[in-house]
Design a protein around this motif. Structure first.
Motif, mmCIF file in Angstrom:
data_model
loop_
_atom_site.group_PDB
_atom_site.id
_atom_site.type_symbol
_atom_site.label_atom_id
_atom_site.label_comp_id
_atom_site.label_asym_id
_atom_site.label_seq_id
_atom_site.Cartn_x
_atom_site.Cartn_y
_atom_site.Cartn_z
ATOM 1 N N ILE A 77 0.837 -1.204 0.000
ATOM 2 C CA ILE A 77 0.000 0.000 0.000
ATOM 3 C C ILE A 77 0.873 1.255 0.000
ATOM 4 O O ILE A 77 0.630 2.220 -0.735
ATOM 5 C CB ILE A 77 -0.957 -0.012 1.200
ATOM 6 N N ALA A 78 1.911 1.230 0.856
ATOM 7 C CA ALA A 78 2.794 2.395 0.937
ATOM 8 C C ALA A 78 3.524 2.634 -0.373
ATOM 9 O O ALA A 78 3.817 3.773 -0.744
ATOM 10 C CB ALA A 78 3.800 2.200 2.083
ATOM 11 N N GLY A 79 3.806 1.570 -1.111
ATOM 12 C CA GLY A 79 4.611 1.716 -2.322
ATOM 13 C C GLY A 79 3.855 2.179 -3.545
ATOM 14 O O GLY A 79 4.454 2.752 -4.462
ATOM 15 N N CYS A 80 2.551 1.950 -3.585
ATOM 16 C CA CYS A 80 1.849 2.241 -4.832
ATOM 17 C C CYS A 80 0.526 2.960 -4.673
ATOM 18 O O CYS A 80 -0.181 3.155 -5.655
ATOM 19 C CB CYS A 80 1.636 0.943 -5.619
ATOM 20 N N PHE A 81 0.155 3.367 -3.457
ATOM 21 C CA PHE A 81 -1.144 4.029 -3.307
ATOM 22 C C PHE A 81 -1.090 5.417 -3.960
ATOM 23 O O PHE A 81 -0.275 6.266 -3.557
ATOM 24 C CB PHE A 81 -1.498 4.153 -1.819
ATOM 25 N N PRO A 82 -1.939 5.684 -4.946
ATOM 26 C CA PRO A 82 -1.827 6.926 -5.721
ATOM 27 C C PRO A 82 -2.537 8.113 -5.084
ATOM 28 O O PRO A 82 -2.320 9.254 -5.501
ATOM 29 C CB PRO A 82 -2.495 6.554 -7.052
#
Length: 811
Positions: A77-82
């Motif tokens: 979630i931290a890496g790709c949440f826009p």
């Protein structure tokens, strides 16, 4: 991927924050990164921008899972949440060992998740209910929200299909609207009818689709309604314009047909008599058109009173319709007089023609044996004398006076017949035996005779012109210094002699001392008169200065023209016309020369001096164009620079101009901006000016145009594209490598070709000048070629701006 239920957007929080839940899912880590990113991106795109700006709340349910799985989920979630995160709520594993590991791990590795929002670790659903209301949570999270994931997927699928439909429909409406905006109104009735039918059919077909889509899907139909309403408003304006155009074309067609019948003067007696007999029918037909025109004008007045959007276009058309009605009524009234005069002329032509035919027969019937005796010769002479006296009895010599009196009503064919009959009549009167020469060698006699006649007319009118100029200078200009008349001079005229008369004294001196004498020296060889004009090409440019001052002169005359001073001067000179009529003589004279040169060319084909006459005619036309251009140039307002610094004014004219913006229109209602700008362009050697033409009326007199400066382009940075898609009369003028693009529509192909040719000449001359500088630099430095020299040749702005014809797309 959505069917796996790895995540879901379930509701909006109390503060408006969207809530995304990641429920228990054993295969969460097996979902590919691409699929996960697509799912999260789609979910964050569903809420409104206002809601998304508040921040998303994420609920991560890992009660039945291991803590390592929870860490992995948080990392993904931290890496790709826009989107913008507000809060992350994590339901920790329920097993005691996993919960202990979670507490220790969060204290030690919280910063590893790179989430700049609070991460709240929850031990139970009751803790979760402290943050999120039960009514916003599904039953598996202890909430009361009625949620079915399969129904949600079905609902979102329908919405997305509808969104695509709305987009597709809007694009169709946009494209159709663009086609409407770019459509030029036809110039005839049938084409206007066809265009109206075609556009109406397309419009009706397009209207069916939006209603079907709104019946199938109601969600979001408001967007389609707004688009459809905007289009319908634009269509209503376009449809009304087409109907008005059709009405106008009907009137123009009826008017042209009526006027065509009223413009004929006949080519023979029988035809003129027939036209006179049909005049009543023609007048009735004209009356019908007049009534239609009045109805159209009244309809236009109603539109103006109802605040129609095209008031500026309708009002001048109403004025024009009424003017045409008045002209047509006057024309019908004058027609009977013209036909009567034409009938008289044709009868006289027939009489002279019969007289000439009788003379030919008389000469041809004289037997040679009859003249061998004195009695026979005397009888032959008596026959000829009686024949010659018959001309006086019938007043055939008055034919020339009659033709001069009614010259304005003669057709070209009648004028040719008049010239032929006049030549025959004069030849028979001077030498009856030469009649056969006129009949059988007309090409060797008539043309030189007419050429000599035109030359005599040129000289006689030149003498009269000089005399009129002399009378103006001596009778008016000099009178301003006469002590006897000084008390009559109005105050507004004091120290304004140069304003009123301009450079008229200079024009008088040139014609009186130079030009008239050279014309008189050419009287024996009229075919060489062209050299007179070529020799004095530069001196004739003085008319440009006079015409430029004419507006100031007329304005001054309107202030003081009715004064006693001018009345006294006119009385002394015994002039029938006032001074302002004589001040117009130079303008009339400079335009008269080219007409006489054209007539001489008609009579001098393939003979000595023809080339000089053609060159002289071109010279005079160029002078007239230069004078006309200068009259427009002095009316330019708002230009801060010096127009004299821009080089010679090469061309000027009015055009429709579009600006091709790089960013296209995004709404259908913006289609109204496709209307072109009306601009008057001035082309100089160094710059191209864009001006707006304005009509100004002063003191109730006729309108004088002025040109308000709007924009300018340096010719050193200009390029052209000769052909533009959709209209052969359009071409592109672009600036600084297409940073600015202007689509220009000429009134005709001839005007377009002339302008494109002239612009190409300017760009080519600049290119050659730049290459000349480069070559000179190379000659001065034969052993080296610096980088600056190479750059001058290759990067010269005009180098690549003269393109081969190609089609340009209009955005």
């Amino acid at each position: 991927v959505f069917k796996l239920e790895i995540s879901m957007l379930i509701d909006i929080g109390k503060d408006g924050s969207p809530i995304i839940t990641f429920p228990e899912f054993s295969g969460f880590n097996e979902v590919s990164d691409e699929d996960f990113v697509n799912v999260v991106t789609y979910l964050t795109s569903i809420p409104s921008m206002d809601a998304a700006s508040i921040g998303f709340i994420i609920i991560l349910d890992r009660r039945k899972d291991k803590w390592n799985s929870a860490i992995t989920s948080l990392a993904r979630i931290a890496g790709c949440f826009p989107g913008n995160l507000q809060l992350v709520l994590v339901l920790k594993p329920s097993r005691l060992l996993q919960r202990a590991i979670a507490d220790v791990s969060m204290r030690l590795h919280r910063d590893d998740f790179k989430l700049k929002v609070p991460i709240v670790m929850l031990n139970s659903l009751s803790d979760l209910h402290g943050y999120i209301d039960k009514g916003q949570l599904t039953c598996d999270l202890g909430g009361t929200l009625d949620y079915c994931h399969s129904q949600w997927i079905h609902h979102r699928t329908a919405i997305e299909n509808f969104a695509l439909t709305v987009k597709s429909t809007a694009q169709m409406l946009q494209q159709f609207g663009t086609d409407l905006a770019e459509t030029e109104l036809p110039n005839d009735v049938q084409c206007t009818k066809d265009l109206l039918i075609t556009h109406t059919e397309k419009h009706d077909k397009l209207k069916v689709a939006p209603h079907i889509y709104k019946t199938v899907v109601h969600v979001g139909s408001k967007v389609l309604d707004e688009t459809e309403n905007a289009f319908e408003q634009f269509w209503s304006r376009h449809h009304l314009k087409l109907e008005q155009c059709l009405q106008l074309r009907h009137f123009e067609q009826d008017f042209r047909e009526t006027l065509l019948g009223l413009s004929d003067t006949g080519d023979c007696v029988a035809q003129v008599e027939h036209l006179l007999g049909d005049l009543k029918t023609l007048e009735d037909k004209a009356q019908e058109s007049l009534e239609k025109a009045q109805l159209h004008a009244q309809h236009g007045d109603q539109l103006i009173q109802s605040n129609h959007y095209a008031v500026d276009s309708i009002r001048p058309k109403c004025v024009e319709l009424r003017r045409i009605c008045d002209d047509l009524s006057n024309e019908a009234k004058k027609k009977r007089d013209i036909l009567t005069k034409s009938l008289e002329i044709h009868k006289r032509i027939d009489e002279v023609n019969q007289w000439c035919e009788s003379g030919v027969y008389l000469l041809a019937s004289q037997a040679v044996d009859r003249c061998q005796t004195q009695e026979g010769a005397e009888a032959a002479l008596q026959d000829i004398e009686r024949y010659m006296n018959s001309a006086k009895e019938q007043q055939l010599s008055h034919l020339k006076d009659l033709s001069n009196q009614y010259e304005i009503v003669l057709s070209e064919w009648v004028k040719v017949q008049m010239k032929r009959i006049t030549v025959e009549y004069i030849c028979i009167q001077s030498n009856p035996q030469s009649q056969f020469v006129v009949r059988y060698a007309n090409c060797f006699f008539v043309l030189p005779f007419l050429n000599s006649h035109i030359m005599n007319e040129l000289i006689e009118t030149e003498r009269l012109y000089v005399e009129e100029l002399q009378s103006i200078i001596e009778g008016y200009a000099a009178a301003l210094d006469d002590p006897e008349l000084i008390y009559l001079i109005p105050p507004s005229l004091e120290n304004k002699k140069e304003v009123l008369f301009g450079n008229l004294p200079e024009i008088y001196v040139f014609h009186q001392k130079t030009f008239l004498k050279e014309l008189e020296n050419s009287v024996e060889k009229p075919e060489l008169v062209g050299t007179c004009f070529l020799k004095r090409k530069e001196e004739l440019q003085i008319y440009e200065k006079y015409c430029q001052n004419k507006l100031r002169s007329e304005a001054l005359w309107r202030q003081c023209g009715d004064s006693m001073f001018f009345q006294e001067c006119q009385k002394r000179l015994d002039h029938k016309l006032s001074l302002d009529a004589y001040l117009l003589k130079p303008v009339q004279r400079i335009t008269k020369y080219q007409l006489m040169l054209k007539e001489m060319l008609k009579c001098s084909k393939n003979s000595e001096g023809t080339a000089e006459l053609e060159e002289a005619l071109a010279t005079m036309l160029d002078i007239i164009k230069s004078v006309n251009d200068s009259m427009h140039q002095i009316a330019i307002t708002g230009f801060e620079g010096n127009l004299n610094d821009l080089g010679k004014l090469l061309m000027q004219g009015s055009f429709n101009v579009w600006t091709d913006h790089k960013k296209g229109h995004s709404k259908v209602k913006d289609l109204a901006r496709f209307k072109p700008m009306q601009r008057h362009l001035f082309l100089y050697h160094k710059m191209l000016l864009f001006c707006k033409k304005r009509e100004e009326t002063s003191d109730g007199h006729e309108k004088s145009p002025s040109y308000s400066f709007k924009h300018s382009l340096k010719m050193s940075s200009v390029g052209i594209t000769e052909n533009v898609k959709g209209d052969i009369k359009k071409f592109e003028i672009w600036y600084n490598g297409r940073e600015e693009v202007y689509i220009v529509q000429a009134p005709s192909m001839e005007v377009k070709n002339t302008w494109v040719s002239e612009i190409r000449k300017v760009l080519t001359s600049q290119l050659e000048a730049c290459r000349g500088i480069s070559e000179q630099t190379s000659l001065n430095s034969p052993f080296t070629q610096t980088r600056s020299t190479k750059k001058l040749v290759t990067n010269y702005p005009g180098e690549n701006m003269i393109q081969l014809p190609r089609k340009a797309k209009i955005n």
